[in-house]
Design a protein around this motif. Sequence first.
Motif, PDB file in Angstrom:
ATOM      1  N   THR A 106       0.840  -1.197   0.000  1.00  0.00           N
ATOM      2  CA  THR A 106       0.000   0.000   0.000  1.00  0.00           C
ATOM      3  C   THR A 106       0.874   1.246   0.000  1.00  0.00           C
ATOM      4  O   THR A 106       1.778   1.369   0.828  1.00  0.00           O
ATOM      5  CB  THR A 106      -0.927   0.020   1.231  1.00  0.00           C
ATOM      6  OG1 THR A 106      -1.757  -1.149   1.218  1.00  0.00           O
ATOM      7  CG2 THR A 106      -1.806   1.255   1.216  1.00  0.00           C
ATOM      8  N   ILE A 107       0.613   2.142  -0.934  1.00  0.00           N
ATOM      9  CA  ILE A 107       1.309   3.429  -0.995  1.00  0.00           C
ATOM     10  C   ILE A 107       0.254   4.526  -0.893  1.00  0.00           C
ATOM     11  O   ILE A 107      -0.728   4.526  -1.639  1.00  0.00           O
ATOM     12  CB  ILE A 107       2.100   3.600  -2.304  1.00  0.00           C
ATOM     13  CG1 ILE A 107       3.044   2.415  -2.532  1.00  0.00           C
ATOM     14  CG2 ILE A 107       2.909   4.900  -2.269  1.00  0.00           C
ATOM     15  CD1 ILE A 107       3.772   2.466  -3.860  1.00  0.00           C
ATOM     16  N   ARG A 108       0.473   5.448   0.028  1.00  0.00           N
ATOM     17  CA  ARG A 108      -0.449   6.580   0.194  1.00  0.00           C
ATOM     18  C   ARG A 108       0.189   7.834  -0.376  1.00  0.00           C
ATOM     19  O   ARG A 108       1.401   8.026  -0.281  1.00  0.00           O
ATOM     20  CB  ARG A 108      -0.810   6.757   1.674  1.00  0.00           C
ATOM     21  CG  ARG A 108      -1.601   5.585   2.231  1.00  0.00           C
ATOM     22  CD  ARG A 108      -1.887   5.723   3.702  1.00  0.00           C
ATOM     23  NE  ARG A 108      -2.706   4.615   4.180  1.00  0.00           N
ATOM     24  CZ  ARG A 108      -2.214   3.432   4.559  1.00  0.00           C
ATOM     25  NH1 ARG A 108      -0.898   3.230   4.525  1.00  0.00           N
ATOM     26  NH2 ARG A 108      -3.020   2.475   4.971  1.00  0.00           N
ATOM     27  N   PHE A 109      -0.651   8.681  -0.946  1.00  0.00           N
ATOM     28  CA  PHE A 109      -0.192   9.913  -1.574  1.00  0.00           C
ATOM     29  C   PHE A 109      -0.948  11.073  -0.938  1.00  0.00           C
ATOM     30  O   PHE A 109      -2.151  11.006  -0.735  1.00  0.00           O
ATOM     31  CB  PHE A 109      -0.463   9.891  -3.085  1.00  0.00           C
ATOM     32  CG  PHE A 109       0.120   8.700  -3.805  1.00  0.00           C
ATOM     33  CD1 PHE A 109       1.307   8.808  -4.509  1.00  0.00           C
ATOM     34  CD2 PHE A 109      -0.521   7.467  -3.776  1.00  0.00           C
ATOM     35  CE1 PHE A 109       1.834   7.715  -5.184  1.00  0.00           C
ATOM     36  CE2 PHE A 109       0.000   6.366  -4.431  1.00  0.00           C
ATOM     37  CZ  PHE A 109       1.189   6.493  -5.140  1.00  0.00           C
ATOM     38  N   ARG A 110      -0.234  12.158  -0.634  1.00  0.00           N
ATOM     39  CA  ARG A 110      -0.913  13.325  -0.069  1.00  0.00           C
ATOM     40  C   ARG A 110      -0.140  14.592  -0.438  1.00  0.00           C
ATOM     41  O   ARG A 110       1.050  14.552  -0.738  1.00  0.00           O
ATOM     42  CB  ARG A 110      -1.044  13.211   1.446  1.00  0.00           C
ATOM     43  CG  ARG A 110       0.249  13.204   2.227  1.00  0.00           C
ATOM     44  CD  ARG A 110      -0.003  13.288   3.728  1.00  0.00           C
ATOM     45  NE  ARG A 110      -0.871  12.242   4.215  1.00  0.00           N
ATOM     46  CZ  ARG A 110      -2.011  12.491   4.856  1.00  0.00           C
ATOM     47  NH1 ARG A 110      -2.397  13.734   5.076  1.00  0.00           N
ATOM     48  NH2 ARG A 110      -2.757  11.504   5.306  1.00  0.00           N
ATOM     49  N   THR A 111      -0.860  15.705  -0.433  1.00  0.00           N
ATOM     50  CA  THR A 111      -0.210  16.988  -0.698  1.00  0.00           C
ATOM     51  C   THR A 111       0.659  17.365   0.491  1.00  0.00           C
ATOM     52  O   THR A 111       0.400  16.966   1.624  1.00  0.00           O
ATOM     53  CB  THR A 111      -1.252  18.095  -0.938  1.00  0.00           C
ATOM     54  OG1 THR A 111      -2.147  18.137   0.182  1.00  0.00           O
ATOM     55  CG2 THR A 111      -2.041  17.841  -2.197  1.00  0.00           C
ATOM     56  N   LYS A 112       1.678  18.135   0.238  1.00  0.00           N
ATOM     57  CA  LYS A 112       2.615  18.529   1.285  1.00  0.00           C
ATOM     58  C   LYS A 112       1.963  19.551   2.203  1.00  0.00           C
ATOM     59  O   LYS A 112       1.375  20.529   1.743  1.00  0.00           O
ATOM     60  CB  LYS A 112       3.877  19.124   0.662  1.00  0.00           C
ATOM     61  CG  LYS A 112       4.982  19.422   1.671  1.00  0.00           C
ATOM     62  CD  LYS A 112       6.239  19.883   0.957  1.00  0.00           C
ATOM     63  CE  LYS A 112       7.344  20.236   1.925  1.00  0.00           C
ATOM     64  NZ  LYS A 112       7.751  19.106   2.755  1.00  0.00           N
ATOM     65  N   ALA A 113       2.071  19.310   3.509  1.00  0.00           N
ATOM     66  CA  ALA A 113       1.492  20.222   4.492  1.00  0.00           C
ATOM     67  C   ALA A 113       2.543  21.237   4.934  1.00  0.00           C
ATOM     68  O   ALA A 113       3.506  20.896   5.609  1.00  0.00           O
ATOM     69  CB  ALA A 113       0.977  19.435   5.698  1.00  0.00           C
ATOM     70  N   LYS A 114       2.369  22.481   4.504  1.00  0.00           N
ATOM     71  CA  LYS A 114       3.284  23.550   4.890  1.00  0.00           C
ATOM     72  C   LYS A 114       2.518  24.865   4.912  1.00  0.00           C
ATOM     73  O   LYS A 114       1.397  24.961   4.407  1.00  0.00           O
ATOM     74  CB  LYS A 114       4.463  23.638   3.923  1.00  0.00           C
ATOM     75  CG  LYS A 114       4.058  23.903   2.484  1.00  0.00           C
ATOM     76  CD  LYS A 114       5.277  23.921   1.576  1.00  0.00           C
ATOM     77  CE  LYS A 114       4.861  24.160   0.117  1.00  0.00           C
ATOM     78  NZ  LYS A 114       6.026  24.190  -0.779  1.00  0.00           N
ATOM     79  N   ILE A 115       3.124  25.878   5.496  1.00  0.00           N
ATOM     80  CA  ILE A 115       2.483  27.195   5.546  1.00  0.00           C
ATOM     81  C   ILE A 115       2.594  27.852   4.174  1.00  0.00           C
ATOM     82  O   ILE A 115       3.681  27.928   3.595  1.00  0.00           O
ATOM     83  CB  ILE A 115       3.137  28.074   6.622  1.00  0.00           C
ATOM     84  CG1 ILE A 115       2.886  27.483   8.010  1.00  0.00           C
ATOM     85  CG2 ILE A 115       2.592  29.493   6.553  1.00  0.00           C
ATOM     86  CD1 ILE A 115       3.511  28.272   9.139  1.00  0.00           C
ATOM     87  N   GLU A 116       1.470  28.311   3.666  1.00  0.00           N
ATOM     88  CA  GLU A 116       1.451  28.972   2.366  1.00  0.00           C
ATOM     89  C   GLU A 116       0.537  30.192   2.429  1.00  0.00           C
ATOM     90  O   GLU A 116      -0.499  30.171   3.106  1.00  0.00           O
ATOM     91  CB  GLU A 116       0.956  28.014   1.280  1.00  0.00           C
ATOM     92  CG  GLU A 116       1.856  26.811   1.085  1.00  0.00           C
ATOM     93  CD  GLU A 116       1.364  25.906  -0.018  1.00  0.00           C
ATOM     94  OE1 GLU A 116       1.745  26.136  -1.180  1.00  0.00           O
ATOM     95  OE2 GLU A 116       0.584  24.988   0.276  1.00  0.00           O
ATOM     96  N   ALA A 117       0.928  31.234   1.723  1.00  0.00           N
ATOM     97  CA  ALA A 117       0.110  32.448   1.636  1.00  0.00           C
ATOM     98  C   ALA A 117      -0.181  32.728   0.163  1.00  0.00           C
ATOM     99  O   ALA A 117       0.729  32.665  -0.673  1.00  0.00           O
ATOM    100  CB  ALA A 117       0.836  33.631   2.271  1.00  0.00           C
ATOM    101  N   ARG A 118      -1.422  33.008  -0.160  1.00  0.00           N
ATOM    102  CA  ARG A 118      -1.825  33.211  -1.551  1.00  0.00           C
ATOM    103  C   ARG A 118      -2.807  34.375  -1.671  1.00  0.00           C
ATOM    104  O   ARG A 118      -3.564  34.685  -0.751  1.00  0.00           O
ATOM    105  CB  ARG A 118      -2.503  31.954  -2.104  1.00  0.00           C
ATOM    106  CG  ARG A 118      -1.606  30.737  -2.213  1.00  0.00           C
ATOM    107  CD  ARG A 118      -0.634  30.863  -3.380  1.00  0.00           C
ATOM    108  NE  ARG A 118       0.038  29.604  -3.624  1.00  0.00           N
ATOM    109  CZ  ARG A 118       1.140  29.202  -3.002  1.00  0.00           C
ATOM    110  NH1 ARG A 118       1.669  29.980  -2.080  1.00  0.00           N
ATOM    111  NH2 ARG A 118       1.689  28.039  -3.287  1.00  0.00           N
TER     112      ARG A 118
END
Length: 722
Positions: free
Chosen positions: A423-435
Amino acid sequence: MSTGDLSRIDLTLHALKHWEKCFTPEIQKIALPQRSRAGVLLPVVPDHSRWDDYLSSVRTEWQNWRPALGQHPSCLLVLYAGLAFYEYDENTFWPQFAKSVGSDLLPANQQQEINGAFAKAAKYFGLKLKPRDNGTDFVGSAVHHIGIPLSLWDGFLDICEWALWRKDWKTLTEEEWVDAVGKRAGGRQRLKRFLIDNRESASSFIQEMLDARKILTDDSGLTIDDIAQLASILLRVEYFDEVPETAEFLRPQNPDSLFQDRARLTWDDQRRRISLYLPAVKREKLPANWHVGRYIQKAAPDPDELLLNSEAFHNPLLLKLESGQRSETQRLRGLDPWGLFDLESGGRQVVNPDRDELPLKSYLLVTQKQIEVVSREEFDEDGNPPNEEFELSDGTVCFVTRLWPTGKYAELRLREQDGNTRTIRFRTKAKIEARFFAGKGEHAAYFGREQDTVKIEQWPVLCVSIPRGYFRDNKTELDERFEVLIDDKSAGGQWECATIQADDAREFYFWKWSSSRPVMEQVTGTAKSFQELPKFFKPLSMNGNRVLSIRSPEFTVYYKIYKDNPKHGMGKCWKNLPGAFLPWFLLCQSTEGMKWDDLMLAKDAIAPNLRISYRLLCKYADHGLLLQRGRKWEIHESRVVLKPLSGDRCQMEYCGDPPILWGLYRRMYHEMPNHELPVIDVIDKRGGAPYLQIIWHLSLRSALERYLKKHNVVIGGELWTH
C-alpha cells in the motif's frame, strides 16, 4: 581512505580483512569528543553499490566470522550502522540482519552474542550506547550512530519545515515535543516513535538541515556532491536520490539544480522510451565512457541521455564512468519488479517506491509483467485501465497504469510477487502557504493583467493555510505574525478560519476586509473629547494602483493591483461558472504556472466543493490549450469559434483564459445600449473537454473579433484543432 576508495577493495575469500582495514581508520580519524554525536558513523557507511559488495563479503564469510566477531569490530559496527540506515524498521531488526548475513533464522542466544560483540566494538571505539529498561537499546544505538534512517527521511523533512517556523522548537518541554512531533508525524508511527525516543539525535540533524538550507540558498552553484563534501553537514546522496523532496527543502527556489550531477532514469511517453539522463562530465575527466549493462556511450561535457528501454527492467542498474585508470559507479534502481515515474518532474523515476507515503502528483506505474492492481482510490479510473499494454520504441512490451489524482489524498494497493499487498499513500505537502486570489467562485476571474499588475474590481481573497497543530495556537500565531498591508499601511480587517471539506491536515484562514476602504487617513486638528476622535480619521479612496502584501518575519508576499469600479449586472451572466470549467479559473491565478499542490490550494480557496482531475488537464494539453512545463501547468493558448445562428444571433464557443472573457464583458458593456449582457453556459459533453458557450447579437460580431484578436485569442472554425 574514504568510502569512495572502497572500489579498490579486493573481494577475495577473506575480503572482510580488507573491509576492516578500510573502516578502521575511517572510524579512528573521528575525534574522540565527537564520537558521541548523532550520525557519527554515517560517513563510514558505504554508498549503496559498495554496501551491496560489503554484504556479499559478509554472507561469504559469516559462518567463519560469527564464532569470532571480535576479529573485525569495525565491520560489525558498520553492519549495524548500515542496516540502521538502509533497512530500519522499529518493529524488526533481526530479520534484516539474518538476510544480510545469508541466514534464515538467528536464534535468541545468537542475537545476544552478536549484540554483546557489538557492545564491545562500540566501547573499543568510544561510541555511545543508548540505555533502556534493564539493559541496552542496541538498535537505538545503531540508529543514533547514523542519524536519520533512510526510511524515515521524507517524514523528517516535514519536521525540518516545521522547525523553520517554530523558533522555539529546541526549548519545548518533553510533553510539548511529544505533542508537536505527534501532530507532524500524523499516522506514521515509526517516525513518531523515532523522534520521541531519539530527540537528541533528531534535534542535531534538524539543525544540520537548517544550516544546509542556508548554505545552498546562499550559493546557487553548489550541487549534491558539493554539499555531501562539507564535513559539518551529514547529508548522504541517498537522501537526495531516494527522496527528491530533500532538494525542494534545501533549495526551494530551484530544487532541480541540485540534481544536475546525478544520473536518473526517465520516461518519455511521446517517444515511447526509457532513458538514462547522463550528467555532464568535467573536461579534466575526458575522454571517458559510460557503462551500464550491455551499453557503452562516450561521456560528454554537456548533459546527455542513454536509451535503455528493455535494459531498464534489470535491478539494480550499475552505471559506471570509466576515465583512464579511474572509475566511478552510481547504483540505480531498475524496474524490477515494478517502477514509478513522476510525470510532473519530467518523467523522473521515483527511486524508492518502498516508501509508505509519496507526494500527491501524477505518476506512471510501469512493469515488465502484469501486476495485480488491487485498488486505486482517488485516482481517475475513467477510461484508464490498469496494466495497459505499451510497446517501447525497441519493440519491448511492458504494462503501464496511469495514476491521475482527483483530490488531495490517494492510495494505491498492489499485489506483489510474494502474494503480499503493498500500500502506498499519496498526499499533498502540508506547509504554511500564503496566496492571493482574485475572488471566490465566478469572481475568481474578475480581473485583467497588465504586466505585473492585476486590474480588479473588488478586494482580492487573501488566504493563509497552516498545517493543523503547527503552533500551540495557529490563530494566535497568525494574528501576531501575519500582517496585511496596503501600500505599507496596515489594512483593516482580521483573519477568520474557514472549514474546508475533506481536509483534516490544514487550517485555512481568509482575510475579512473591514470595509471597501480598509485604510484610514488621519486629519490634523485637536479633539476635545473621545467622542470626537472618529472625526479625525477618514477612509482613504482605494481606487488606482496599490500594492498589497502579506508580511511575516519569515517571508513577504506581494500583489500589485489596479482597483477599478465594477460594471453592474455582470454577476448574473457568470452565475454558471466555474463549474466544469474550473481548471481555467485556477490556472489563471498565476502567470508562473501551478503545481498540483498549488491547484489543490487554489481550489480550496475558490471552489472548495468542486473537483478537478489530472486527466482533464491532460485533455486540454493534448489539444494544445494547456502546457506542462516541468512540474507546473500553465495556460498556453485561448481559442474561440464564432458561428452565426438563425435570425440575428451569433454563437461563441470559448476555451481559454477566463480573465480575457471578463475584459470582453467589460468592453461589451459599453457596446450594448441596455447593458443586458448574455449568460455564459458551461458545455460539458461526456468524453470531451468542457468549454464555454455564449449567444451574442450578430451585430456585435465585429466588435467581438477586434477585442479577441487584440488579446491574442485564436479565432478558428474548431476549438479542438491542434
